[in-house]
Scaffold this motif. Structure first.
Motif, PDB file in Angstrom:
ATOM      1  N   ALA A  98       7.012   5.106  13.135  1.00  0.00           N
ATOM      2  CA  ALA A  98       6.011   6.130  13.470  1.00  0.00           C
ATOM      3  C   ALA A  98       5.424   5.790  14.834  1.00  0.00           C
ATOM      4  O   ALA A  98       5.048   4.641  15.088  1.00  0.00           O
ATOM      5  N   ARG A 156       9.321  -9.381  10.403  1.00  0.00           N
ATOM      6  CA  ARG A 156       9.050  -8.799  11.727  1.00  0.00           C
ATOM      7  C   ARG A 156       9.166  -9.908  12.773  1.00  0.00           C
ATOM      8  O   ARG A 156       8.606 -10.992  12.604  1.00  0.00           O
ATOM      9  N   GLY A 164       0.820  -1.220   0.000  1.00  0.00           N
ATOM     10  CA  GLY A 164       0.000   0.000   0.000  1.00  0.00           C
ATOM     11  C   GLY A 164       0.847   1.262   0.000  1.00  0.00           C
ATOM     12  O   GLY A 164       0.651   2.168  -0.819  1.00  0.00           O
ATOM     13  N   PRO A 217      -3.811 -11.233  -1.680  1.00  0.00           N
ATOM     14  CA  PRO A 217      -4.304  -9.846  -1.715  1.00  0.00           C
ATOM     15  C   PRO A 217      -3.385  -8.766  -2.276  1.00  0.00           C
ATOM     16  O   PRO A 217      -3.820  -7.636  -2.483  1.00  0.00           O
ATOM     17  N   GLN A 218      -2.087  -9.057  -2.533  1.00  0.00           N
ATOM     18  CA  GLN A 218      -1.183  -7.924  -2.768  1.00  0.00           C
ATOM     19  C   GLN A 218      -1.630  -7.016  -3.909  1.00  0.00           C
ATOM     20  O   GLN A 218      -1.570  -5.792  -3.806  1.00  0.00           O
ATOM     21  N   ASN A 237       7.237 -12.051  -0.197  1.00  0.00           N
ATOM     22  CA  ASN A 237       6.070 -12.849  -0.574  1.00  0.00           C
ATOM     23  C   ASN A 237       6.366 -13.724  -1.788  1.00  0.00           C
ATOM     24  O   ASN A 237       7.449 -13.698  -2.347  1.00  0.00           O
ATOM     25  N   MET A 238       5.370 -14.521  -2.158  1.00  0.00           N
ATOM     26  CA  MET A 238       5.582 -15.514  -3.218  1.00  0.00           C
ATOM     27  C   MET A 238       5.396 -14.931  -4.618  1.00  0.00           C
ATOM     28  O   MET A 238       5.629 -15.611  -5.610  1.00  0.00           O
ATOM     29  N   GLY A 239       4.841 -13.730  -4.685  1.00  0.00           N
ATOM     30  CA  GLY A 239       4.637 -13.105  -5.987  1.00  0.00           C
ATOM     31  C   GLY A 239       3.316 -13.457  -6.660  1.00  0.00           C
ATOM     32  O   GLY A 239       3.059 -13.028  -7.786  1.00  0.00           O
ATOM     33  N   THR A 240       2.485 -14.205  -5.975  1.00  0.00           N
ATOM     34  CA  THR A 240       1.207 -14.595  -6.580  1.00  0.00           C
ATOM     35  C   THR A 240       0.280 -13.381  -6.710  1.00  0.00           C
ATOM     36  O   THR A 240       0.156 -12.596  -5.775  1.00  0.00           O
ATOM     37  N   ASP A 264      -3.912   0.020   3.074  1.00  0.00           N
ATOM     38  CA  ASP A 264      -3.211  -1.269   3.182  1.00  0.00           C
ATOM     39  C   ASP A 264      -4.240  -2.372   3.348  1.00  0.00           C
ATOM     40  O   ASP A 264      -5.449  -2.141   3.165  1.00  0.00           O
ATOM     41  N   ALA A 265      -3.774  -3.555   3.723  1.00  0.00           N
ATOM     42  CA  ALA A 265      -4.674  -4.718   3.791  1.00  0.00           C
ATOM     43  C   ALA A 265      -5.751  -4.565   4.851  1.00  0.00           C
ATOM     44  O   ALA A 265      -6.707  -5.343   4.879  1.00  0.00           O
ATOM     45  N   GLU A 287       9.540   4.153   7.282  1.00  0.00           N
ATOM     46  CA  GLU A 287       9.546   2.681   7.267  1.00  0.00           C
ATOM     47  C   GLU A 287      10.356   2.185   8.458  1.00  0.00           C
ATOM     48  O   GLU A 287      11.529   2.516   8.603  1.00  0.00           O
ATOM     49  N   GLU A 288       9.689   1.367   9.266  1.00  0.00           N
ATOM     50  CA  GLU A 288      10.342   0.867  10.479  1.00  0.00           C
ATOM     51  C   GLU A 288      11.507  -0.080  10.180  1.00  0.00           C
ATOM     52  O   GLU A 288      12.502  -0.126  10.916  1.00  0.00           O
ATOM     53  N   GLY A 296       8.273  -3.676   2.534  1.00  0.00           N
ATOM     54  CA  GLY A 296       7.303  -4.432   3.346  1.00  0.00           C
ATOM     55  C   GLY A 296       7.239  -5.903   2.965  1.00  0.00           C
ATOM     56  O   GLY A 296       8.236  -6.499   2.527  1.00  0.00           O
ATOM     57  N   THR A 297       6.074  -6.487   3.132  1.00  0.00           N
ATOM     58  CA  THR A 297       5.914  -7.928   2.927  1.00  0.00           C
ATOM     59  C   THR A 297       6.088  -8.319   1.461  1.00  0.00           C
ATOM     60  O   THR A 297       6.279  -9.491   1.142  1.00  0.00           O
TER      61      THR A 297
HETATM   62  C1  LIG Z   1       5.653 -15.426   3.368  1.00  0.00           C
HETATM   63  C2  LIG Z   1       4.549 -14.612   2.729  1.00  0.00           C
HETATM   64  C3  LIG Z   1       4.165 -14.883   1.420  1.00  0.00           C
HETATM   65  C4  LIG Z   1       3.146 -14.136   0.819  1.00  0.00           C
HETATM   66  N1  LIG Z   1       2.825 -14.388  -0.479  1.00  0.00           N
HETATM   67  C5  LIG Z   1       1.895 -13.616  -1.101  1.00  0.00           C
HETATM   68  C6  LIG Z   1       1.616 -13.794  -2.485  1.00  0.00           C
HETATM   69  O1  LIG Z   1       2.223 -14.624  -3.153  1.00  0.00           O
HETATM   70  N2  LIG Z   1       0.665 -13.010  -3.043  1.00  0.00           N
HETATM   71  C7  LIG Z   1      -0.032 -12.079  -2.325  1.00  0.00           C
HETATM   72  O2  LIG Z   1      -0.928 -11.439  -2.877  1.00  0.00           O
HETATM   73  N3  LIG Z   1       0.235 -11.878  -1.023  1.00  0.00           N
HETATM   74  C8  LIG Z   1       1.204 -12.587  -0.409  1.00  0.00           C
HETATM   75  N4  LIG Z   1       1.526 -12.331   0.885  1.00  0.00           N
HETATM   76  C9  LIG Z   1       0.850 -11.209   1.561  1.00  0.00           C
HETATM   77  C10 LIG Z   1       1.183  -9.835   0.977  1.00  0.00           C
HETATM   78  O3  LIG Z   1       2.568  -9.690   0.743  1.00  0.00           O
HETATM   79  C11 LIG Z   1       0.661  -8.775   1.946  1.00  0.00           C
HETATM   80  O4  LIG Z   1      -0.737  -8.967   2.060  1.00  0.00           O
HETATM   81  C12 LIG Z   1       0.914  -7.350   1.509  1.00  0.00           C
HETATM   82  O5  LIG Z   1       2.278  -7.094   1.288  1.00  0.00           O
HETATM   83  C13 LIG Z   1       0.389  -6.416   2.592  1.00  0.00           C
HETATM   84  O6  LIG Z   1       0.569  -5.094   2.160  1.00  0.00           O
HETATM   85  P1  LIG Z   1       0.436  -3.916   3.219  1.00  0.00           P
HETATM   86  O7  LIG Z   1       0.753  -2.647   2.520  1.00  0.00           O
HETATM   87  O8  LIG Z   1      -0.855  -4.060   3.925  1.00  0.00           O
HETATM   88  O9  LIG Z   1       1.557  -4.225   4.334  1.00  0.00           O
HETATM   89  P2  LIG Z   1       3.091  -4.602   4.194  1.00  0.00           P
HETATM   90  O10 LIG Z   1       3.459  -4.949   2.798  1.00  0.00           O
HETATM   91  O11 LIG Z   1       3.352  -5.602   5.248  1.00  0.00           O
HETATM   92  O12 LIG Z   1       3.835  -3.237   4.553  1.00  0.00           O
HETATM   93  C14 LIG Z   1       3.702  -2.621   5.815  1.00  0.00           C
HETATM   94  C15 LIG Z   1       5.020  -1.938   6.158  1.00  0.00           C
HETATM   95  O13 LIG Z   1       4.773  -1.012   7.222  1.00  0.00           O
HETATM   96  C16 LIG Z   1       5.878  -1.026   8.095  1.00  0.00           C
HETATM   97  N5  LIG Z   1       5.452  -0.534   9.415  1.00  0.00           N
HETATM   98  C17 LIG Z   1       4.642  -1.141  10.309  1.00  0.00           C
HETATM   99  N6  LIG Z   1       4.465  -0.349  11.403  1.00  0.00           N
HETATM  100  C18 LIG Z   1       5.184   0.780  11.172  1.00  0.00           C
HETATM  101  C19 LIG Z   1       5.402   1.973  11.929  1.00  0.00           C
HETATM  102  N7  LIG Z   1       4.822   2.165  13.131  1.00  0.00           N
HETATM  103  N8  LIG Z   1       6.212   2.924  11.407  1.00  0.00           N
HETATM  104  C20 LIG Z   1       6.805   2.754  10.174  1.00  0.00           C
HETATM  105  N9  LIG Z   1       6.625   1.627   9.427  1.00  0.00           N
HETATM  106  C21 LIG Z   1       5.814   0.660   9.919  1.00  0.00           C
HETATM  107  C22 LIG Z   1       6.287  -2.489   8.118  1.00  0.00           C
HETATM  108  O14 LIG Z   1       7.616  -2.624   8.584  1.00  0.00           O
HETATM  109  C23 LIG Z   1       6.093  -2.897   6.663  1.00  0.00           C
HETATM  110  O15 LIG Z   1       7.271  -2.733   5.923  1.00  0.00           O
HETATM  111  C24 LIG Z   1       2.511 -13.092   1.535  1.00  0.00           C
HETATM  112  C25 LIG Z   1       2.881 -12.838   2.851  1.00  0.00           C
HETATM  113  C26 LIG Z   1       3.897 -13.582   3.454  1.00  0.00           C
HETATM  114  C27 LIG Z   1       4.280 -13.308   4.868  1.00  0.00           C
END
Ligand SMILES: Cc1cc2nc3c(=O)[nH]c(=O)nc-3n(C[C@H](O)[C@H](O)[C@H](O)COP(=O)(O)OP(=O)(O)OC[C@H]3O[C@@H](n4cnc5c(N)ncnc54)[C@H](O)[C@@H]3O)c2cc1C
Length: 506
Positions: free
Chosen positions: A217, A72, A30, A486-487, A100-103, A474-475, A49-50, A95-96
């Protein structure tokens, strides 16, 4: 336009005080998209970014290094509840998406229809298509090619077809450099998987955005109705010691810290919770693994980790994805201790495995501890346990149809099935959620979007119902489980939200 910068803890000598149009918290699926989209429209963007900034040069391919750098809490965060569900997430620049797997999937139309009942405007498939198109171009979404599919995907496809099912290659965000080395979730060694660090973040930098890494943050600065900035702490990457304060005055704050940390930060700040919904409605997509042991060597670790999907049972909340990881994580996801696990390890090269993903009807909650860290509670209901059992049985049938001599699932008790007949016997066995080892990779829903402020946290533009100029991208904003990975949907929603902010707020 001046090129932006990535600033790390080692670069910081004094307290940071900056003014920006937009401060984004989090640089994952996100946050990175928001940064690029808004910076390209001329906004001064600062991202906090933490986690640390890591690139291919620092990826070793060794799981323990990756867990320490990119995950984390070493990837072992878990829910309190029976059973406890492990919920790994990323903590690094990108972030994640880095682990992730890239799906990639677009949200199901059936899910969007459900959301229409909640009076959400602008979320029909045709409304979202242009945003998905934009995202897919930037992250290079393409189908897994046969030459890198690997035997794990091939043999599962053979079994599924024999049962009349319809396996399909997964679409992933990868460049043609992908060799199918199976290291996706530990940092891509080829820079092939298109994590945010390879596309949206460089584009945001090119458009002038600044990224502060190692920067957590802590406080969202606000008055009764409006947000005015963020206060953060910068920590030394190596020692974890506090280094400096950072204060970012901003007209708009975008919270994109993920579905566990976004609600925790809001709760810690006593913010945006007039509905009482912040942190509630935690959905996980419950996952478990089913493995078959074959006469032939499968060498599942050669080939794309997550390469093939079977969506024939999606209307029942079941998604099956051929998934195989390196030996230590593959074996950790299987049952057994001591000699039993040792024997299984010897069969590693002959193993094929299916990842089961269930669209959960159970619901959990995120609370914040005294430091603002998320505490997760989640109880798996019997309805979901029944679906997990059903998905396990379907997977076992597929593996037997493919020629497996035995099938192992993650159930405690008797997790080894020696024939299809034994699969059928499971029908009469009552299995509870606690009988399975469960993991979850897609936490979501904890700041859900909705038309009504009494039962949701953000509106259809992802703006907080309670505070002007506070957006969540985000998610955490999904109103229900997505049913698919969901990515891409997180990225598409962030793109839509950025369009709104650029057009109506800045
Ligand atoms: C092993 C694994 C495999 C996956 N495979 C897939 C896949 O193949 N396809 C798919 O669609 N999804 C996959 N996912 C899930 C997908 O990657 C996540 O749903 C997606 O990245 C979430 O996006 P986001 O923006 O919500 O959060 P994130 O991508 O997790 O980003 C959040 C970021 O915010 C930072 N943060 C948190 N708190 C703070 C703070 N207080 N201050 C500053 N920074 C902070 C974190 O450090 C992190 O970097 C996988 C997840 C995992 C763990």
């Amino acid at each position: 336009m001046a090129q932006g910068k990535i600033i790390e803890s080692k670069d910081i000598r004094e307290a940071v005080r900056v003014t920006a149009d937009v401060c984004v918290i989090g640089s994952g699926a996100g946050g990175a998209v928001m940064a690029k989209e808004l910076a390209e429209r001329g906004a001064a963007v600062v991202v906090l970014e933490e986690g640390g900034a890591y690139f291919r040069e620092s990826f070793t391919g060794v799981i323990k290094d990756s867990m320490a750098q990119l995950y984390r809490n070493l990837g072992v965060d878990a829910t309190a509840g029976v059973p406890s569900v492990i919920v790994p997430t990323g903590k690094c620049l990108g972030g994640t998406t880095v682990i992730n797997m890239g799906t990639c999937f677009r949200v199901l139309e059936s899910v969007l229809e459900e959301w229409q009942d909640q009076e959400l405007q602008g979320y029909r498939a045709e409304d979202l298509a242009p945003y998905y198109d934009r995202v897919e171009k930037i992250i290079q979404v393409q189908e897994v090619k046969p030459e890198i599919m690997g035997r794990n995907g091939e043999i599962i496809a053979e079994g599924a077809r024999r049962l009349g099912l319809h396996p399909k290659p997964i679409r992933r965000n990868v460049s043609d450099a992908c060799k199918g080395c199976g290291n996706c979730s530990y940092g891509c060694l080829e820079d092939a998987k298109q994590a945010m660090t390879l596309n949206y973040i460089p584009l945001a930098l090119q458009a002038g955005a600044t990224f502060y890494c190692d920067t957590r943050a802590e406080v969202i600065v606000h008055d009764e109705h409006c947000i005015s900035g963020v206060a953060a702490k910068i920590y030394d990457r190596q020692t974890g010691a506090f280094r400096q304060h950072a204060e970012i005055a901003a007209d708009v704050v975008v919270l994109a810290a993920g579905a566990l940390n976004s609600p925790a930060l809001l709760l810690k700040n006593h913010l945006a919770n007039r509905s009482g919904q912040v942190g509630r409605n935690l959905k996980l997509h419950l996952c478990t693994r089913v493995a078959g042991i074959f006469e032939e060597a499968i060498d599942g670790h050669h080939g794309v980790s997550q390469c093939l999907y079977i969506d024939d049972y999606l209307d029942q909340g079941i998604m099956l994805e051929a998934t195989f990881t390196g030996p230590s994580s593959q074996l950790a996801g299987l049952p057994g201790f001591g000699k039993e696990l040792w024997d299984l390890a010897h069969e590693f090269r002959h193993m094929a495995s299916i990842g089961v993903m269930v669209s959960d009807t159970s619901s959990g909650r995120v609370r914040a501890d005294g430091h603002g860290n998320p505490i997760l509670t989640y109880t798996v209901n019997q309805e979901d346990a029944d679906v997990i059992k059903k998905a396990t049985m379907i997977s076992a049938r597929i593996l037997f149809a493919a020629g497996a001599k035995k099938v192992i699932f993650t159930g405690y008790g008797e997790p080894v099935l020696n024939s299809v007949g034994e699969v059928e016997l499971m029908q009469d066995r009552k299995l509870r959620a606690a009988d399975f080892m469960l993991m979850a990779f897609h936490p979501m829903g904890t700041c859900r979007m909705g038309a009504h402020r009494k039962n949701s946290v953000v509106d259809a533009n992802l703006e907080s119902h309670d505070f002007r100029n506070l957006f969540i991208a985000d998610a955490s904003v999904f109103p229900t489980s997505l049913g698919v990975n969901p990515q891409e949907t997180i990225m598409a929603f962030a793109t839509k939200c950025a369009d709104y902010i650029a057009g109506h707020v800045l």
